[in-house]
Design an enzyme around this catalytic site. Structure first.
Site, PDB file in Angstrom:
ATOM      1  N   ALA A 159       5.858 -10.930   5.112  1.00 16.83           N
ATOM      2  CA  ALA A 159       7.229 -11.444   5.280  1.00 16.83           C
ATOM      3  C   ALA A 159       8.055 -10.604   6.254  1.00 16.83           C
ATOM      4  CB  ALA A 159       7.927 -11.475   3.919  1.00 16.83           C
ATOM      5  N   HIS A 176       1.341 -11.862  -2.070  1.00 21.60           N
ATOM      6  CA  HIS A 176       1.413 -10.573  -1.390  1.00 21.60           C
ATOM      7  C   HIS A 176       2.359 -10.624  -0.187  1.00 21.60           C
ATOM      8  CE1 HIS A 176      -2.003 -10.025  -4.000  1.00 21.60           C
ATOM      9  NE2 HIS A 176      -2.615 -11.010  -3.383  1.00 21.60           N
ATOM     10  N   CYS A 177       3.436 -11.382  -0.356  1.00 23.07           N
ATOM     11  CA  CYS A 177       4.470 -11.506   0.685  1.00 23.07           C
ATOM     12  C   CYS A 177       3.981 -12.214   1.936  1.00 23.07           C
ATOM     13  CB  CYS A 177       5.082 -10.156   1.074  1.00 23.07           C
ATOM     14  SG  CYS A 177       6.034  -9.424  -0.245  1.00 23.07           S
ATOM     15  N   ALA A 178       2.761 -12.739   1.926  1.00 22.30           N
ATOM     16  CA  ALA A 178       2.264 -13.490   3.091  1.00 22.30           C
ATOM     17  C   ALA A 178       2.371 -14.971   2.735  1.00 22.30           C
ATOM     18  CB  ALA A 178       0.832 -13.087   3.407  1.00 22.30           C
TER      19      ALA A 178
END
Lengths: 397, 144
Positions: A112, A351-353
Protein backbone atom coordinates in the site's frame (compact mmCIF):
# COMPACT_ATOMS: atom_id res chain seq x y z
CA UNK A 1 22.05 -18.87 13.16
CA UNK A 2 22.67 -16.61 16.17
CA UNK A 3 19.51 -17.66 18.01
CA UNK A 4 21.21 -17.08 21.34
CA UNK A 5 21.29 -13.33 20.61
CA UNK A 6 17.50 -13.04 20.73
CA UNK A 7 15.75 -12.97 24.14
CA UNK A 8 12.35 -13.70 22.56
CA UNK A 9 13.66 -17.01 21.23
CA UNK A 10 14.22 -18.22 24.79
CA UNK A 11 10.47 -18.81 24.81
CA UNK A 12 9.13 -21.82 22.97
CA UNK A 13 7.97 -19.95 19.88
CA UNK A 14 8.51 -20.33 16.18
CA UNK A 15 8.66 -16.79 14.84
CA UNK A 16 7.78 -16.70 11.16
CA UNK A 17 6.39 -13.17 10.91
CA UNK A 18 9.62 -11.42 9.97
CA UNK A 19 8.04 -9.67 7.00
CA UNK A 20 5.91 -7.74 9.50
CA UNK A 21 8.63 -7.09 12.05
CA UNK A 22 11.71 -8.90 13.29
CA UNK A 23 12.86 -9.85 16.76
CA UNK A 24 15.47 -7.68 18.46
CA UNK A 25 18.91 -8.95 19.45
CA UNK A 26 20.31 -8.16 22.89
CA UNK A 27 22.91 -5.72 21.48
CA UNK A 28 20.17 -3.54 19.97
CA UNK A 29 18.13 -3.65 23.18
CA UNK A 30 21.26 -2.74 25.15
CA UNK A 31 22.08 0.23 22.92
CA UNK A 32 18.61 1.72 23.40
CA UNK A 33 18.64 1.06 27.13
CA UNK A 34 22.13 2.54 27.39
CA UNK A 35 20.96 5.77 25.74
CA UNK A 36 17.89 5.97 27.97
CA UNK A 37 19.79 5.01 31.11
CA UNK A 38 23.10 6.81 30.79
CA UNK A 39 23.12 9.59 28.21
CA UNK A 40 19.59 10.72 27.43
CA UNK A 41 19.83 14.09 25.73
CA UNK A 42 18.59 15.84 22.62
CA UNK A 43 20.74 16.10 19.54
CA UNK A 44 22.51 19.14 18.08
CA UNK A 45 21.50 21.41 20.96
CA UNK A 46 23.52 20.49 23.99
CA UNK A 47 27.06 21.29 25.11
CA UNK A 48 27.12 18.91 28.04
CA UNK A 49 28.87 15.54 28.14
CA UNK A 50 25.83 13.30 27.66
CA UNK A 51 24.78 15.29 24.59
CA UNK A 52 28.23 14.94 23.08
CA UNK A 53 28.05 11.15 23.41
CA UNK A 54 24.55 11.08 21.93
CA UNK A 55 25.49 13.35 19.02
CA UNK A 56 28.43 11.22 18.12
CA UNK A 57 26.44 7.97 18.17
CA UNK A 58 23.50 9.52 16.35
CA UNK A 59 25.50 11.16 13.58
CA UNK A 60 27.61 8.07 13.04
CA UNK A 61 24.53 6.04 12.06
CA UNK A 62 24.55 7.91 8.72
CA UNK A 63 28.03 6.54 8.08
CA UNK A 64 26.92 3.05 9.07
CA UNK A 65 23.95 3.24 6.66
CA UNK A 66 26.13 4.64 3.89
CA UNK A 67 28.55 1.72 4.05
CA UNK A 68 25.65 -0.74 4.41
CA UNK A 69 23.79 0.23 1.22
CA UNK A 70 26.62 2.03 -0.64
CA UNK A 71 25.60 5.65 -0.70
CA UNK A 72 26.99 8.93 0.55
CA UNK A 73 26.31 9.62 4.23
CA UNK A 74 24.73 13.01 3.40
CA UNK A 75 22.21 11.12 1.26
CA UNK A 76 20.84 9.36 4.37
CA UNK A 77 17.65 10.81 5.90
CA UNK A 78 16.23 9.50 9.16
CA UNK A 79 12.46 8.92 8.91
CA UNK A 80 9.84 7.12 10.96
CA UNK A 81 9.89 4.12 8.60
CA UNK A 82 9.63 3.08 4.97
CA UNK A 83 6.08 4.42 4.76
CA UNK A 84 7.18 7.93 5.64
CA UNK A 85 10.20 7.63 3.37
CA UNK A 86 8.01 6.68 0.39
CA UNK A 87 5.58 9.50 1.15
CA UNK A 88 8.49 11.96 1.25
CA UNK A 89 9.55 10.83 -2.21
CA UNK A 90 6.03 11.15 -3.65
CA UNK A 91 4.93 14.38 -1.99
CA UNK A 92 8.30 16.05 -1.39
CA UNK A 93 9.96 15.35 -4.71
CA UNK A 94 7.56 13.92 -7.30
CA UNK A 95 4.77 16.38 -6.64
CA UNK A 96 7.19 19.20 -7.41
CA UNK A 97 8.67 17.68 -10.54
CA UNK A 98 5.93 15.67 -12.26
CA UNK A 99 3.11 17.18 -14.26
CA UNK A 100 -0.27 16.18 -15.60
CA UNK A 101 -0.08 13.21 -17.98
CA UNK A 102 3.34 12.01 -16.78
CA UNK A 103 3.31 8.25 -16.32
CA UNK A 104 4.43 6.30 -13.26
CA UNK A 105 4.89 2.53 -13.58
CA UNK A 106 3.80 0.44 -10.60
CA UNK A 107 2.57 -3.16 -10.36
CA UNK A 108 -0.16 -4.87 -8.41
CA UNK A 109 2.11 -6.78 -6.04
CA UNK A 110 3.25 -3.57 -4.35
CA UNK A 111 2.60 -2.71 -0.72
CA UNK A 112 0.00 0.00 0.00
CA UNK A 113 2.80 2.45 0.84
CA UNK A 114 4.04 2.30 -2.73
CA UNK A 115 0.60 2.58 -4.33
CA UNK A 116 -1.68 4.75 -2.24
CA UNK A 117 0.59 7.85 -2.18
CA UNK A 118 0.73 7.65 -6.00
CA UNK A 119 -3.06 7.33 -6.23
CA UNK A 120 -3.40 10.46 -4.09
CA UNK A 121 -0.81 12.29 -6.22
CA UNK A 122 -2.66 11.29 -9.39
CA UNK A 123 -5.81 12.87 -7.97
CA UNK A 124 -3.88 15.98 -6.94
CA UNK A 125 -1.90 16.71 -10.12
CA UNK A 126 -3.14 14.28 -12.77
CA UNK A 127 -0.19 11.91 -13.17
CA UNK A 128 -1.13 8.60 -14.78
CA UNK A 129 -0.48 5.32 -12.92
CA UNK A 130 0.18 2.29 -15.12
CA UNK A 131 0.41 -1.21 -13.67
CA UNK A 132 3.04 -3.45 -15.27
CA UNK A 133 1.53 -6.95 -15.66
CA UNK A 134 3.14 -9.73 -13.59
CA UNK A 135 4.28 -12.97 -15.25
CA UNK A 136 2.80 -16.44 -14.64
CA UNK A 137 4.64 -16.74 -11.33
CA UNK A 138 3.25 -13.34 -10.26
CA UNK A 139 6.72 -11.88 -10.68
CA UNK A 140 7.85 -8.67 -12.33
CA UNK A 141 10.24 -8.84 -15.29
CA UNK A 142 12.26 -6.16 -17.05
CA UNK A 143 10.68 -7.30 -20.34
CA UNK A 144 7.19 -6.52 -19.06
CA UNK A 145 8.40 -3.18 -17.72
CA UNK A 146 9.89 -2.29 -21.10
CA UNK A 147 6.61 -3.07 -22.82
CA UNK A 148 4.82 -0.50 -20.65
CA UNK A 149 7.32 2.32 -21.04
CA UNK A 150 6.36 5.24 -23.27
CA UNK A 151 7.92 8.65 -23.84
CA UNK A 152 5.68 9.85 -20.99
CA UNK A 153 7.14 7.41 -18.43
CA UNK A 154 8.90 9.46 -15.79
CA UNK A 155 9.12 7.09 -12.83
CA UNK A 156 9.40 3.37 -12.15
CA UNK A 157 8.57 2.63 -8.53
CA UNK A 158 8.81 -0.88 -7.11
CA UNK A 159 9.69 -3.03 -4.16
CA UNK A 160 12.98 -4.85 -4.57
CA UNK A 161 11.32 -7.82 -2.84
CA UNK A 162 7.55 -7.91 -2.62
CA UNK A 163 6.02 -8.71 0.71
CA UNK A 164 3.59 -11.47 -0.36
CA UNK A 165 5.13 -13.22 -3.37
CA UNK A 166 8.66 -12.43 -2.26
CA UNK A 167 10.13 -12.26 -5.75
CA UNK A 168 13.48 -10.48 -5.94
CA UNK A 169 13.33 -7.90 -8.69
CA UNK A 170 16.33 -7.40 -10.93
CA UNK A 171 17.04 -3.90 -9.65
CA UNK A 172 20.43 -3.73 -11.28
CA UNK A 173 19.10 -4.12 -14.82
CA UNK A 174 15.90 -2.19 -14.12
CA UNK A 175 17.97 0.63 -12.59
CA UNK A 176 20.35 0.62 -15.55
CA UNK A 177 17.40 0.77 -17.93
CA UNK A 178 15.93 3.71 -15.98
CA UNK A 179 19.27 5.47 -15.98
CA UNK A 180 19.69 5.06 -19.74
CA UNK A 181 16.17 6.26 -20.42
CA UNK A 182 16.08 9.21 -18.06
CA UNK A 183 13.43 7.60 -15.84
CA UNK A 184 13.49 8.08 -12.06
CA UNK A 185 13.96 4.82 -10.15
CA UNK A 186 12.26 4.65 -6.74
CA UNK A 187 12.90 1.49 -4.71
CA UNK A 188 10.96 0.23 -1.70
CA UNK A 189 13.60 -1.75 0.16
CA UNK A 190 11.51 -2.65 3.21
CA UNK A 191 11.67 -6.39 2.46
CA UNK A 192 15.05 -6.49 0.71
CA UNK A 193 17.46 -4.37 2.74
CA UNK A 194 17.05 -6.60 5.84
CA UNK A 195 17.63 -9.81 3.89
CA UNK A 196 20.24 -9.27 1.15
CA UNK A 197 23.03 -7.01 0.00
CA UNK A 198 21.56 -3.85 -1.53
CA UNK A 199 23.65 -1.42 -3.53
CA UNK A 200 22.14 2.03 -3.98
CA UNK A 201 24.78 3.49 -6.28
CA UNK A 202 25.55 0.51 -8.47
CA UNK A 203 21.86 -0.15 -9.12
CA UNK A 204 21.30 3.43 -10.24
CA UNK A 205 18.65 3.97 -7.58
CA UNK A 206 17.34 7.50 -7.19
CA UNK A 207 15.51 6.80 -3.93
CA UNK A 208 15.62 3.84 -1.53
CA UNK A 209 13.29 3.47 1.47
CA UNK A 210 13.46 0.98 4.34
CA UNK A 211 12.38 0.45 7.95
CA UNK A 212 14.49 -0.26 11.00
CA UNK A 213 12.15 -2.67 12.75
CA UNK A 214 12.19 -5.19 9.91
CA UNK A 215 15.95 -5.58 10.29
CA UNK A 216 16.43 -6.17 14.02
CA UNK A 217 16.14 -2.48 14.85
CA UNK A 218 13.54 -0.62 16.93
CA UNK A 219 10.15 0.48 15.62
CA UNK A 220 9.62 4.14 14.75
CA UNK A 221 12.72 4.62 12.65
CA UNK A 222 13.49 4.17 8.98
CA UNK A 223 15.72 5.54 6.28
CA UNK A 224 15.26 7.39 3.03
CA UNK A 225 18.32 7.38 0.83
CA UNK A 226 18.07 9.87 -2.03
CA UNK A 227 20.54 10.85 -4.74
CA UNK A 228 22.07 14.08 -3.52
CA UNK A 229 21.24 16.13 -6.63
CA UNK A 230 17.59 15.15 -6.22
CA UNK A 231 17.52 15.88 -2.51
CA UNK A 232 18.71 19.39 -3.29
CA UNK A 233 15.45 19.89 -5.11
CA UNK A 234 13.14 18.02 -2.72
CA UNK A 235 10.77 19.86 -0.37
CA UNK A 236 10.48 18.86 3.28
CA UNK A 237 7.00 17.66 4.32
CA UNK A 238 7.48 18.96 7.86
CA UNK A 239 8.70 22.34 9.03
CA UNK A 240 9.79 23.40 12.49
CA UNK A 241 12.70 23.17 14.87
CA UNK A 242 15.99 21.55 13.99
CA UNK A 243 15.60 21.96 10.25
CA UNK A 244 15.87 25.77 9.80
CA UNK A 245 18.91 28.06 9.89
CA UNK A 246 16.83 31.15 10.61
CA UNK A 247 13.42 32.70 10.03
CA UNK A 248 12.30 36.30 10.39
CA UNK A 249 9.14 38.25 11.01
CA UNK A 250 9.09 39.39 7.37
CA UNK A 251 8.89 35.76 6.22
CA UNK A 252 12.53 35.34 5.24
CA UNK A 253 13.88 31.96 6.16
CA UNK A 254 16.62 29.55 5.33
CA UNK A 255 16.59 25.82 5.81
CA UNK A 256 19.50 23.80 7.12
CA UNK A 257 21.57 21.73 4.76
CA UNK A 258 20.75 18.26 3.49
CA UNK A 259 19.79 15.89 5.09
CA UNK A 260 18.93 17.76 8.33
CA UNK A 261 16.34 19.93 6.62
CA UNK A 262 14.19 16.83 6.17
CA UNK A 263 14.27 15.95 9.87
CA UNK A 264 12.09 18.53 11.63
CA UNK A 265 11.50 18.30 15.36
CA UNK A 266 13.17 15.90 17.76
CA UNK A 267 13.92 12.79 15.77
CA UNK A 268 13.67 9.25 17.17
CA UNK A 269 17.12 9.40 18.73
CA UNK A 270 17.01 6.17 20.71
CA UNK A 271 15.66 4.33 17.68
CA UNK A 272 18.31 5.75 15.33
CA UNK A 273 21.03 4.60 17.72
CA UNK A 274 19.35 1.17 17.93
CA UNK A 275 19.15 0.97 14.15
CA UNK A 276 22.85 1.75 13.85
CA UNK A 277 23.59 -1.10 16.22
CA UNK A 278 21.27 -3.43 14.25
CA UNK A 279 23.02 -2.66 10.96
CA UNK A 280 26.45 -3.27 12.49
CA UNK A 281 25.12 -6.57 13.83
CA UNK A 282 23.74 -7.62 10.41
CA UNK A 283 26.96 -6.64 8.63
CA UNK A 284 28.91 -8.79 11.03
CA UNK A 285 26.74 -11.80 10.16
CA UNK A 286 26.99 -10.91 6.47
CA UNK A 287 24.06 -10.13 4.20
CA UNK A 288 25.04 -12.84 1.71
CA UNK A 289 25.04 -15.41 4.53
CA UNK A 290 21.60 -14.25 5.63
CA UNK A 291 20.15 -14.53 2.14
CA UNK A 292 21.73 -17.91 1.52
CA UNK A 293 20.43 -19.28 4.84
CA UNK A 294 16.88 -18.12 4.15
CA UNK A 295 16.95 -19.65 0.67
CA UNK A 296 18.05 -23.01 2.08
CA UNK A 297 15.22 -22.96 4.62
CA UNK A 298 12.67 -21.93 2.02
CA UNK A 299 13.73 -24.76 -0.31
CA UNK A 300 13.60 -27.21 2.60
CA UNK A 301 10.07 -26.06 3.40
CA UNK A 302 8.97 -26.26 -0.25
CA UNK A 303 10.31 -29.83 -0.49
CA UNK A 304 8.50 -30.85 2.70
CA UNK A 305 5.09 -29.38 1.90
CA UNK A 306 5.00 -30.99 -1.53
CA UNK A 307 3.64 -34.18 0.03
CA UNK A 308 0.95 -32.51 2.12
CA UNK A 309 -2.38 -32.52 0.33
CA UNK A 310 -4.55 -29.40 0.45
CA UNK A 311 -1.69 -26.94 0.82
CA UNK A 312 -1.76 -24.35 -1.96
CA UNK A 313 1.53 -22.49 -2.36
CA UNK A 314 1.46 -19.23 -4.32
CA UNK A 315 5.17 -18.51 -4.73
CA UNK A 316 7.23 -21.62 -5.31
CA UNK A 317 9.76 -19.89 -7.54
CA UNK A 318 10.47 -16.66 -5.67
CA UNK A 319 14.01 -16.19 -4.48
CA UNK A 320 13.47 -15.04 -0.89
CA UNK A 321 12.44 -16.41 2.50
CA UNK A 322 8.76 -15.60 1.97
CA UNK A 323 6.29 -18.47 1.61
CA UNK A 324 2.66 -17.62 0.85
CA UNK A 325 0.05 -20.37 1.12
CA UNK A 326 -3.44 -21.42 2.10
CA UNK A 327 -4.92 -24.66 3.35
CA UNK A 328 -7.55 -25.48 0.75
CA UNK A 329 -10.99 -24.45 2.00
CA UNK A 330 -9.70 -22.74 5.14
CA UNK A 331 -9.73 -18.97 5.59
CA UNK A 332 -6.20 -17.63 6.09
CA UNK A 333 -6.96 -16.22 9.51
CA UNK A 334 -8.30 -19.53 10.76
CA UNK A 335 -5.03 -21.13 9.66
CA UNK A 336 -2.93 -18.55 11.52
CA UNK A 337 -5.04 -19.02 14.66
CA UNK A 338 -4.56 -22.77 14.30
CA UNK A 339 -0.78 -22.38 13.96
CA UNK A 340 -0.73 -20.16 17.04
CA UNK A 341 -1.93 -23.17 19.02
CA UNK A 342 1.45 -24.72 18.11
CA UNK A 343 3.24 -21.48 19.11
CA UNK A 344 3.95 -20.83 15.44
CA UNK A 345 3.63 -17.14 14.61
CA UNK A 346 2.64 -16.35 11.04
CA UNK A 347 0.56 -13.64 9.41
CA UNK A 348 -2.76 -13.95 7.61
CA UNK A 349 -4.21 -11.36 5.31
CA UNK A 350 -3.62 -9.38 2.18
CA UNK A 351 -0.40 -8.05 3.76
CA UNK A 352 -1.25 -4.52 2.59
CA UNK A 353 -0.94 -5.62 -1.05
CA UNK A 354 -4.61 -5.07 -1.71
CA UNK A 355 -4.36 -5.03 -5.50
CA UNK A 356 -2.52 -8.35 -5.72
CA UNK A 357 -5.88 -10.13 -5.52
CA UNK A 358 -6.50 -9.08 -9.14
CA UNK A 359 -3.46 -11.12 -10.16
CA UNK A 360 -3.61 -14.22 -7.95
CA UNK A 361 -7.40 -14.37 -7.64
CA UNK A 362 -7.22 -14.80 -3.91
CA UNK A 363 -7.45 -11.98 -1.45
CA UNK A 364 -5.95 -13.44 1.68
CA UNK A 365 -3.01 -15.73 2.23
CA UNK A 366 -1.00 -17.08 5.13
CA UNK A 367 2.54 -15.75 5.01
CA UNK A 368 5.59 -17.43 6.50
CA UNK A 369 8.50 -15.00 6.36
CA UNK A 370 11.89 -16.21 7.52
CA UNK A 371 15.01 -14.65 8.94
CA UNK A 372 18.50 -15.85 9.75
CA UNK A 373 17.53 -17.00 13.25
CA UNK A 374 14.96 -19.46 11.92
CA UNK A 375 16.24 -23.01 11.58
CA UNK A 376 15.31 -26.42 10.18
CA UNK A 377 13.59 -27.33 13.43
CA UNK A 378 11.26 -24.33 13.00
CA UNK A 379 10.36 -25.55 9.52
CA UNK A 380 9.84 -29.13 10.74
CA UNK A 381 7.42 -27.94 13.42
CA UNK A 382 5.48 -25.89 10.88
CA UNK A 383 5.33 -28.86 8.52
CA UNK A 384 4.11 -31.13 11.34
CA UNK A 385 1.37 -28.66 12.22
CA UNK A 386 0.29 -28.45 8.60
CA UNK A 387 0.28 -32.25 8.33
CA UNK A 388 -2.04 -32.41 11.32
CA UNK A 389 -4.36 -29.74 9.99
CA UNK A 390 -7.09 -32.14 8.86
CA UNK A 391 -8.98 -31.39 12.06
CA UNK A 392 -8.13 -27.70 12.09
CA UNK A 393 -11.63 -26.59 13.09
CA UNK A 394 -11.59 -28.82 16.17
CA UNK A 395 -8.78 -26.59 17.38
CA UNK A 396 -9.84 -23.16 16.22
CA UNK A 397 -13.54 -23.45 17.10
CA UNK B 1 -23.42 -26.40 25.23
CA UNK B 2 -21.72 -29.57 24.05
CA UNK B 3 -18.56 -28.72 22.11
CA UNK B 4 -19.29 -31.02 19.18
CA UNK B 5 -22.75 -29.50 18.75
CA UNK B 6 -21.32 -26.01 19.00
CA UNK B 7 -18.73 -26.81 16.34
CA UNK B 8 -21.35 -28.42 14.12
CA UNK B 9 -23.59 -25.35 14.21
CA UNK B 10 -20.66 -23.04 13.45
CA UNK B 11 -19.34 -25.22 10.63
CA UNK B 12 -22.78 -25.67 9.04
CA UNK B 13 -23.22 -21.92 8.93
CA UNK B 14 -19.64 -21.36 7.74
CA UNK B 15 -19.82 -23.90 4.92
CA UNK B 16 -23.32 -23.01 3.80
CA UNK B 17 -24.10 -19.53 5.09
CA UNK B 18 -27.53 -18.00 4.91
CA UNK B 19 -28.05 -15.32 2.23
CA UNK B 20 -24.47 -15.08 1.02
CA UNK B 21 -24.29 -13.03 -2.16
CA UNK B 22 -25.44 -9.47 -2.73
CA UNK B 23 -28.18 -8.36 -5.12
CA UNK B 24 -28.59 -5.20 -7.13
CA UNK B 25 -31.42 -3.42 -5.33
CA UNK B 26 -31.27 0.20 -4.21
CA UNK B 27 -34.13 -0.16 -1.73
CA UNK B 28 -31.67 -1.89 0.64
CA UNK B 29 -29.52 -0.21 3.27
CA UNK B 30 -25.85 -0.99 2.62
CA UNK B 31 -22.59 -1.07 4.56
CA UNK B 32 -19.11 -2.52 4.27
CA UNK B 33 -17.55 -3.60 7.54
CA UNK B 34 -13.94 -4.59 7.87
CA UNK B 35 -12.26 -5.39 11.11
CA UNK B 36 -9.58 -3.04 12.41
CA UNK B 37 -7.78 -5.88 14.13
CA UNK B 38 -7.98 -8.71 11.62
CA UNK B 39 -8.75 -9.39 7.99
CA UNK B 40 -12.51 -9.97 8.00
CA UNK B 41 -14.10 -7.79 5.34
CA UNK B 42 -17.82 -8.20 4.70
CA UNK B 43 -20.39 -6.16 2.80
CA UNK B 44 -23.98 -6.16 4.03
CA UNK B 45 -27.37 -5.10 2.69
CA UNK B 46 -30.63 -4.99 4.60
CA UNK B 47 -34.22 -4.29 3.61
CA UNK B 48 -36.62 -2.87 6.18
CA UNK B 49 -40.29 -2.33 5.37
CA UNK B 50 -42.96 -1.13 7.80
CA UNK B 51 -40.44 -1.38 10.60
CA UNK B 52 -39.82 -5.08 9.89
CA UNK B 53 -36.53 -6.58 8.70
CA UNK B 54 -37.53 -8.20 5.42
CA UNK B 55 -34.11 -9.32 4.27
CA UNK B 56 -30.39 -9.20 5.12
CA UNK B 57 -27.70 -10.37 2.72
CA UNK B 58 -23.90 -10.33 2.87
CA UNK B 59 -20.78 -11.13 0.89
CA UNK B 60 -17.00 -10.94 1.26
CA UNK B 61 -14.20 -12.80 2.97
CA UNK B 62 -14.10 -13.60 6.64
CA UNK B 63 -13.10 -16.30 9.06
CA UNK B 64 -15.23 -19.16 10.32
CA UNK B 65 -16.42 -17.20 13.37
CA UNK B 66 -17.39 -14.00 11.49
CA UNK B 67 -19.04 -15.83 8.64
CA UNK B 68 -21.02 -18.24 10.80
CA UNK B 69 -22.07 -15.49 13.23
CA UNK B 70 -23.31 -13.45 10.29
CA UNK B 71 -25.28 -16.39 8.92
CA UNK B 72 -26.90 -17.22 12.25
CA UNK B 73 -27.68 -13.58 12.95
CA UNK B 74 -29.35 -13.14 9.57
CA UNK B 75 -31.48 -16.24 10.20
CA UNK B 76 -32.59 -14.84 13.54
CA UNK B 77 -33.18 -11.22 12.57
CA UNK B 78 -35.23 -11.64 9.42
CA UNK B 79 -38.90 -11.08 10.30
CA UNK B 80 -38.16 -9.17 13.51
CA UNK B 81 -39.16 -5.55 14.12
CA UNK B 82 -36.40 -2.97 14.36
CA UNK B 83 -36.85 -2.74 18.13
CA UNK B 84 -36.72 -6.52 18.56
CA UNK B 85 -33.58 -6.62 16.43
CA UNK B 86 -31.91 -3.91 18.51
CA UNK B 87 -32.67 -5.88 21.66
CA UNK B 88 -31.14 -9.04 20.20
CA UNK B 89 -28.05 -7.18 18.96
CA UNK B 90 -27.61 -5.58 22.34
CA UNK B 91 -27.92 -8.86 24.19
CA UNK B 92 -25.53 -10.55 21.79
CA UNK B 93 -22.93 -7.82 22.34
CA UNK B 94 -23.36 -8.17 26.09
CA UNK B 95 -22.80 -11.93 25.84
CA UNK B 96 -19.59 -11.50 23.81
CA UNK B 97 -18.35 -8.85 26.22
CA UNK B 98 -19.15 -11.02 29.25
CA UNK B 99 -21.88 -8.76 30.61
CA UNK B 100 -25.39 -9.76 31.73
CA UNK B 101 -27.62 -10.94 28.90
CA UNK B 102 -30.85 -12.78 28.20
CA UNK B 103 -29.98 -16.12 26.65
CA UNK B 104 -33.57 -16.75 25.56
CA UNK B 105 -33.37 -13.98 22.97
CA UNK B 106 -30.31 -15.35 21.24
CA UNK B 107 -31.16 -18.84 19.95
CA UNK B 108 -28.20 -20.40 18.13
CA UNK B 109 -26.13 -17.25 18.65
CA UNK B 110 -25.46 -18.76 22.07
CA UNK B 111 -22.78 -20.92 20.41
CA UNK B 112 -20.46 -17.93 20.86
CA UNK B 113 -21.04 -17.65 24.60
CA UNK B 114 -17.47 -18.60 25.42
CA UNK B 115 -15.70 -16.73 22.64
CA UNK B 116 -14.27 -14.38 25.26
CA UNK B 117 -11.81 -17.16 26.08
CA UNK B 118 -10.19 -16.23 22.77
CA UNK B 119 -10.04 -12.42 23.11
CA UNK B 120 -8.66 -11.91 19.59
CA UNK B 121 -11.83 -13.49 18.17
CA UNK B 122 -14.34 -11.25 19.94
CA UNK B 123 -14.14 -8.77 17.07
CA UNK B 124 -14.82 -11.57 14.61
CA UNK B 125 -17.99 -12.53 16.45
CA UNK B 126 -19.07 -8.91 16.73
CA UNK B 127 -18.58 -8.02 13.07
CA UNK B 128 -22.16 -8.70 11.92
CA UNK B 129 -23.39 -6.91 15.02
CA UNK B 130 -21.45 -3.79 14.06
CA UNK B 131 -22.58 -3.95 10.44
CA UNK B 132 -26.27 -4.25 11.26
CA UNK B 133 -26.04 -1.53 13.89
CA UNK B 134 -24.40 0.73 11.29
CA UNK B 135 -27.29 0.18 8.91
CA UNK B 136 -29.87 0.78 11.64
CA UNK B 137 -28.12 4.03 12.52
CA UNK B 138 -28.17 5.03 8.87
CA UNK B 139 -31.91 4.32 8.79
CA UNK B 140 -32.37 6.39 11.91
CA UNK B 141 -30.53 9.33 10.29
CA UNK B 142 -32.67 9.00 7.17
CA UNK B 143 -35.90 8.98 9.18
CA UNK B 144 -34.87 12.05 11.14
Amino acid sequence: MHREDFPMLKKDIIYFDNGATTLKPQCVIDSVVEYMTNHTSNIHRGDYDAAVITNKLYDNVRNIVSSFVNCDSREVIYTSGATQSLNMVVFGYMKKHLKKGDEVLLNKAEHASNILPWIILSKQIGIVIKYVPLDNNYELTLENIKRCVTFKTKVISLAQITNVIGDVRDVYNIGKFCHENNILFNVDGAQSVPHMRVDFKNCYMDFLSFSGHKMCGPTGVGILVGRYELLEDMDPLCYGGGMNSYFEENGDYELKSIPTRFEAGTTPIAQVIGLGEAIKYLMKIGMDNIHEHEMKLKQYLLDKVKDIPNIIVYNTSSNSGIFAFNIDGVFAQDTSIYLNSYNIYVRAGNHCAKELKDEINIKNTVRVSMYFYNNYNDVDRLVDALRNSKDIFKIVL
Amino acid sequence: MDNDLRREIIMDNYNDPMNKGLIDDNSYLKTRTSSESCIDDLSFMMKIENNIIEDIRFDGEACAISTSATSIMIRILIGKTVDEAKKILNNYKNMIEEKDYDKNLLGELAVYDSISKQPNRKNCALLPNRAINNMLEELNKKNN
